[in-house]
Design an enzyme around this catalytic site. Sequence first.
Site, mmCIF file in Angstrom:
data_model
loop_
_atom_site.group_PDB
_atom_site.id
_atom_site.type_symbol
_atom_site.label_atom_id
_atom_site.label_comp_id
_atom_site.label_asym_id
_atom_site.label_seq_id
_atom_site.Cartn_x
_atom_site.Cartn_y
_atom_site.Cartn_z
ATOM 1 N N LYS A 207 21.858 41.686 36.621
ATOM 2 C CA LYS A 207 22.880 40.894 37.312
ATOM 3 C C LYS A 207 23.097 39.543 36.612
ATOM 4 O O LYS A 207 24.229 39.113 36.368
ATOM 5 C CB LYS A 207 22.459 40.691 38.769
ATOM 6 C CG LYS A 207 23.276 39.699 39.550
ATOM 7 C CD LYS A 207 24.734 40.137 39.619
ATOM 8 C CE LYS A 207 25.612 38.998 40.073
ATOM 9 N NZ LYS A 207 25.914 39.003 41.457
ATOM 10 N N CYS A 261 28.523 31.888 41.360
ATOM 11 C CA CYS A 261 27.798 32.912 40.598
ATOM 12 C C CYS A 261 27.722 32.551 39.130
ATOM 13 O O CYS A 261 26.659 32.267 38.603
ATOM 14 C CB CYS A 261 28.511 34.256 40.753
ATOM 15 S SG CYS A 261 28.804 34.680 42.466
HETATM 16 N N1 SAJ Z 1 37.339 32.061 34.486
HETATM 17 C C1 SAJ Z 1 37.926 31.477 33.355
HETATM 18 N N2 SAJ Z 1 38.445 32.279 32.399
HETATM 19 C C2 SAJ Z 1 38.417 33.644 32.492
HETATM 20 C C3 SAJ Z 1 37.811 34.241 33.627
HETATM 21 C C4 SAJ Z 1 37.283 33.417 34.596
HETATM 22 O O1 SAJ Z 1 37.989 30.244 33.233
HETATM 23 O O2 SAJ Z 1 38.928 34.311 31.567
HETATM 24 C C5 SAJ Z 1 36.758 31.202 35.526
HETATM 25 C C6 SAJ Z 1 37.434 31.371 36.892
HETATM 26 O O3 SAJ Z 1 38.606 30.614 36.981
HETATM 27 C C7 SAJ Z 1 36.344 30.877 37.806
HETATM 28 C C8 SAJ Z 1 35.074 31.352 37.101
HETATM 29 O O4 SAJ Z 1 35.437 31.608 35.766
HETATM 30 O O5 SAJ Z 1 36.332 29.459 37.895
HETATM 31 C C9 SAJ Z 1 34.434 32.578 37.708
HETATM 32 O O6 SAJ Z 1 35.430 33.509 38.091
HETATM 33 P P1 SAJ Z 1 35.323 35.072 37.819
HETATM 34 O O7 SAJ Z 1 36.543 35.712 38.331
HETATM 35 O O8 SAJ Z 1 34.995 35.315 36.395
HETATM 36 O O9 SAJ Z 1 34.025 35.505 38.592
HETATM 37 P P2 SAJ Z 1 33.451 35.339 40.099
HETATM 38 O O10 SAJ Z 1 32.519 34.176 40.101
HETATM 39 O O11 SAJ Z 1 34.514 35.355 41.122
HETATM 40 O O12 SAJ Z 1 32.658 36.719 40.206
HETATM 41 C C10 SAJ Z 1 31.659 37.030 39.240
HETATM 42 C C11 SAJ Z 1 31.888 38.471 38.746
HETATM 43 N N3 SAJ Z 1 31.040 38.727 37.598
HETATM 44 C C12 SAJ Z 1 31.519 39.263 36.451
HETATM 45 O O13 SAJ Z 1 32.684 39.522 36.286
HETATM 46 C C13 SAJ Z 1 30.524 39.548 35.378
HETATM 47 C C14 SAJ Z 1 31.582 39.430 39.888
HETATM 48 O O14 SAJ Z 1 31.655 40.772 39.417
HETATM 49 C C15 SAJ Z 1 30.187 39.162 40.452
HETATM 50 O O15 SAJ Z 1 29.882 40.034 41.536
HETATM 51 C C16 SAJ Z 1 30.184 37.743 40.979
HETATM 52 O O16 SAJ Z 1 30.398 36.870 39.866
HETATM 53 C C17 SAJ Z 1 28.849 37.455 41.638
HETATM 54 O O17 SAJ Z 1 28.777 37.501 42.866
HETATM 55 O O18 SAJ Z 1 27.864 37.276 40.911
#
Ligand code: SAJ
Length: 411
Positions: A207, A261
Amino acid sequence: MSKDFGTVGVVGLGYIGLPTAAILADHGVQTFGVDVSPGTVEAVNRGEVPFVEPGLREVLKRAVEGGKLIASLNVPAADAYIIAVPTPFTSSRSADLSFIEAAARSIAPQLRGGELLILESTSPPGATDHMRDVVLAARPDLAEQDLLVAHCPERVLPGKIMDEMVTNDRIIGGVTSEAAVAARELYSTFCTGELLLTDAKTAEMAKLTENSFRDVNIAFANELSVICERIGVDVWELIELANHHPRVNILQPGPGVGGHCIAVDPWFIVDSAPEESNLIRTARETNDAKPDWVLGQILRAIDAGSAASVVALFGLSFKPNIDDLRESPALQIASRLADRRPNAELLAVEPHIEELPSSLSSCENVSLVRTEEALAAADILVLLVDHDVFKSLSRSQLTGKTIIDSRGIWR
Ligand code: SAJ
């Protein structure tokens, strides 16, 4: 060993526990939801969701009305327990396991032996063993082999939880192989994804690794955005072009990485092996530095403009189309800006919330307004979150304004 889980207790009715409880109940399992917040327990028993998650309300309502999900403040006896409580990090960036410990102690008095205990909270290596030890310390009459203990980390994406919770593959890490098999039995009641069995420590690391992988890749995009600004290249065009390579898939830069996360979990790896985690630590630091870099852009625009600048900040949540403000870089930028330029009028536009969070409501120069009002009054427009509603603004609505677009949607 095949086990029958007639009753399941879900401890922690937050973003993960509540959908898990609702889905289990909707699949016919008698489910008891447990939370320390009386407000949450009452809301759930009325069939109401205390946060925004598409599709959850309907399933919850069905589960509660059918009598399959009952929430309470106290842990009842059950055949299996799923623990989904927060694991925040401390000021020294190690995991705070106190919520897991409290959950373990609250379950302990109900155990008769033979129960399955599943830790779903994202946890540092060793936390599942630690949870078992806390339970056994509270129940010296039970032996290790009396309990089936496993770690099954949740991996759902906020905003898509109801779909991903059912269809995602799941990693199931047993403290013993018997526990892993029993946990697989429970998840197979509602999970259509592949159920992958391993040991608890590998599941814990899996994870953390998934979220660190994403963090490192976003840090790469964020570093590129800073380089591109320096040398005068459009980073979004650059990434789009590079991604046409069959083996390149760069993520998107933004104002920083938020949420509970990705901005947190990599630190658990760093904490477990500090000397060996250079890349993971640097990625975290790169992403943590991005809000101040965007703040610098805004400060320069204010200083270059008229003395009575009005700045509109579009978006406060940590990612698009949700109301979640936890660890939000947009919120950090807004409150640091309010602090650094107390004479600038700041108009926050966040269609997913009704009132400003306390970190901003205490600032006299910040108000929450609607999009139209911000567009009419502001001379500097700052895009912080790529909500769909902001994507659909027409270019003519932006003409004549100074634009700072941290997400590349108004190019
Ligand atoms: N973000 C960027 N650029 C990107 C993608 C995301 O700047 O290209 C930023 C988002 O705006 C946000 C942050 O990253 O601020 C996190 O957003 P996210 O959509 O990547 O992830 P979370 O935190 O909503 O969910 C993540 C997911 N993990 C992965 O994709 C590996 C989800 O599957 C997990 O279940 C979750 O963390 C968790 O609970 O751990």
